[in-house]
Design a protein around this motif. Structure first.
Motif, PDB file in Angstrom:
ATOM      1  N   GLN A  56      26.475 -17.070  10.702  1.00 58.96           N
ATOM      2  CA  GLN A  56      25.884 -18.041  11.622  1.00 58.96           C
ATOM      3  C   GLN A  56      24.716 -18.773  10.981  1.00 58.96           C
ATOM      4  O   GLN A  56      24.568 -19.984  11.151  1.00 58.96           O
ATOM      5  CB  GLN A  56      25.397 -17.339  12.888  1.00 58.96           C
ATOM      6  CG  GLN A  56      26.485 -17.010  13.850  1.00 58.96           C
ATOM      7  CD  GLN A  56      25.932 -16.448  15.137  1.00 58.96           C
ATOM      8  OE1 GLN A  56      24.770 -16.637  15.458  1.00 58.96           O
ATOM      9  NE2 GLN A  56      26.775 -15.776  15.877  1.00 58.96           N
ATOM     10  N   LEU A  83      23.053 -10.874  18.752  1.00 56.76           N
ATOM     11  CA  LEU A  83      24.504 -10.688  18.647  1.00 56.76           C
ATOM     12  C   LEU A  83      24.915  -9.332  19.208  1.00 56.76           C
ATOM     13  O   LEU A  83      25.926  -9.215  19.918  1.00 56.76           O
ATOM     14  CB  LEU A  83      24.963 -10.803  17.193  1.00 56.76           C
ATOM     15  CG  LEU A  83      25.012 -12.195  16.599  1.00 56.76           C
ATOM     16  CD1 LEU A  83      25.279 -12.128  15.099  1.00 56.76           C
ATOM     17  CD2 LEU A  83      26.065 -13.040  17.284  1.00 56.76           C
ATOM     18  N   LYS A  86      24.651  -9.254  22.995  1.00 59.23           N
ATOM     19  CA  LYS A  86      25.776  -9.999  23.563  1.00 59.23           C
ATOM     20  C   LYS A  86      27.051  -9.163  23.500  1.00 59.23           C
ATOM     21  O   LYS A  86      27.833  -9.133  24.445  1.00 59.23           O
ATOM     22  CB  LYS A  86      25.970 -11.319  22.814  1.00 59.23           C
ATOM     23  CG  LYS A  86      27.075 -12.162  23.406  1.00 59.23           C
ATOM     24  CD  LYS A  86      27.229 -13.467  22.679  1.00 59.23           C
ATOM     25  CE  LYS A  86      28.385 -14.225  23.300  1.00 59.23           C
ATOM     26  NZ  LYS A  86      28.774 -15.365  22.530  1.00 59.23           N
ATOM     27  N   ASP A 109      32.877 -18.500  19.646  1.00 59.02           N
ATOM     28  CA  ASP A 109      31.813 -17.500  19.657  1.00 59.02           C
ATOM     29  C   ASP A 109      30.687 -17.898  18.713  1.00 59.02           C
ATOM     30  O   ASP A 109      29.507 -17.757  19.043  1.00 59.02           O
ATOM     31  CB  ASP A 109      32.349 -16.122  19.264  1.00 59.02           C
ATOM     32  CG  ASP A 109      33.196 -15.499  20.357  1.00 59.02           C
ATOM     33  OD1 ASP A 109      33.152 -15.993  21.509  1.00 59.02           O
ATOM     34  OD2 ASP A 109      33.911 -14.522  20.066  1.00 59.02           O
ATOM     35  N   ASN A 113      26.914 -18.672  19.890  1.00 62.03           N
ATOM     36  CA  ASN A 113      25.817 -17.865  19.352  1.00 62.03           C
ATOM     37  C   ASN A 113      24.763 -18.729  18.670  1.00 62.03           C
ATOM     38  O   ASN A 113      23.568 -18.456  18.773  1.00 62.03           O
ATOM     39  CB  ASN A 113      26.353 -16.801  18.392  1.00 62.03           C
ATOM     40  CG  ASN A 113      27.083 -15.701  19.122  1.00 62.03           C
ATOM     41  OD1 ASN A 113      26.821 -15.425  20.282  1.00 62.03           O
ATOM     42  ND2 ASN A 113      28.011 -15.066  18.438  1.00 62.03           N
ATOM     43  N   HIS A 116      22.797 -20.320  21.433  1.00 59.35           N
ATOM     44  CA  HIS A 116      21.923 -19.312  22.034  1.00 59.35           C
ATOM     45  C   HIS A 116      20.708 -19.071  21.148  1.00 59.35           C
ATOM     46  O   HIS A 116      19.577 -19.005  21.635  1.00 59.35           O
ATOM     47  CB  HIS A 116      22.697 -18.014  22.264  1.00 59.35           C
ATOM     48  CG  HIS A 116      21.871 -16.915  22.821  1.00 59.35           C
ATOM     49  ND1 HIS A 116      21.461 -16.895  24.133  1.00 59.35           N
ATOM     50  CD2 HIS A 116      21.351 -15.805  22.238  1.00 59.35           C
ATOM     51  CE1 HIS A 116      20.725 -15.816  24.336  1.00 59.35           C
ATOM     52  NE2 HIS A 116      20.647 -15.138  23.194  1.00 59.35           N
ATOM     53  N   GLN A 117      20.934 -18.948  19.848  1.00 55.41           N
ATOM     54  CA  GLN A 117      19.841 -18.700  18.917  1.00 55.41           C
ATOM     55  C   GLN A 117      18.874 -19.881  18.884  1.00 55.41           C
ATOM     56  O   GLN A 117      17.657 -19.691  18.859  1.00 55.41           O
ATOM     57  CB  GLN A 117      20.389 -18.422  17.512  1.00 55.41           C
ATOM     58  CG  GLN A 117      19.349 -17.985  16.535  1.00 55.41           C
ATOM     59  CD  GLN A 117      18.669 -16.692  16.936  1.00 55.41           C
ATOM     60  OE1 GLN A 117      19.290 -15.816  17.513  1.00 55.41           O
ATOM     61  NE2 GLN A 117      17.398 -16.576  16.652  1.00 55.41           N
TER      62      GLN A 117
END
Length: 187
Positions: A56, A83, A86, A109, A113, A116-117
């Motif tokens: 990521q 992570l 989640k 995903d 993610n 979200h980060q």
């Protein structure tokens, strides 16, 4: 110890530099493994989370420059922690039924993610702009500390005053987040 201090070293991570990867696996992975094992995980799940986090970060760095306000080690740890939380949350939602199953695509995903980060980074940046009193108050509020304890800790006259102060601090934080140009892209 900061593992990666500047953009040239982030470039090394993007380019799969063996020394950078070895350093990350040697110094940081054991900490991630301990955290995940203490939180209902296995060593193999820790490896997967660590690899997903690095992937990521590489994808995000290729899309836009990464702005890290703390250490790179701390940044990776937070990504791994998010992570794993989640993953734990998804495990709770799984329904064990042989006739019904859900397919998740890895790409979706990863995108979720990363978003979200980025939201979390924006939130942390704006939280740091608040007064020390507001930061401490919101920290207690987000950790679900009862208002009766907050009243004593901050020497407020009653719970209503504490409630109003929390409301004002949350509003200020929300205004700071919404005024950032990145906000529209992250909602």
């Amino acid at each position: 110890m900061k593992l990666i201090e500047n953009n040239s070293q982030i470039e090394k991570l993007i380019n799969n530099d063996p020394e950078t990867l070895k350093l990350l696996y040697h110094t940081l992975f054991p900490k991630i493994a301990i955290y995940i094992k203490r939180n209902k995980g296995t060593y193999s799940e820790a490896e997967e989370v660590f690899q997903d986090a690095l992937f990521q970060i590489i994808v995000k760095a290729k899309l836009s420059p990464i702005k890290i306000t703390s250490s790179f080690e701390g940044y990776i740890f937070v990504v791994c922690k998010n992570l794993w939380l989640k993953e734990l949350n998804n495990k709770k939602k799984l329904v064990r039924n042989d006739t019904v199953f859900e397919l998740n695509t890895k790409d979706d995903d990863v995108i979720k993610n990363i978003l979200h980060q980025e939201r979390w980074v924006l939130f942390e940046e704006k939280l740091e702009l608040l007064t020390d009193n507001c930061k401490a108050l919101l920290k207690d509020f987000f950790n679900k500390v009862p208002y009766s304890v907050i009243v004593k800790k901050f020497k407020y006259s009653c719970e209503n005053v504490a409630f109003q102060r929390v409301f004002k601090c949350k509003k200020k934080l929300g205004d700071l987040v919404k005024s950032d140009i990145r906000y529209k892209n992250l909602i």
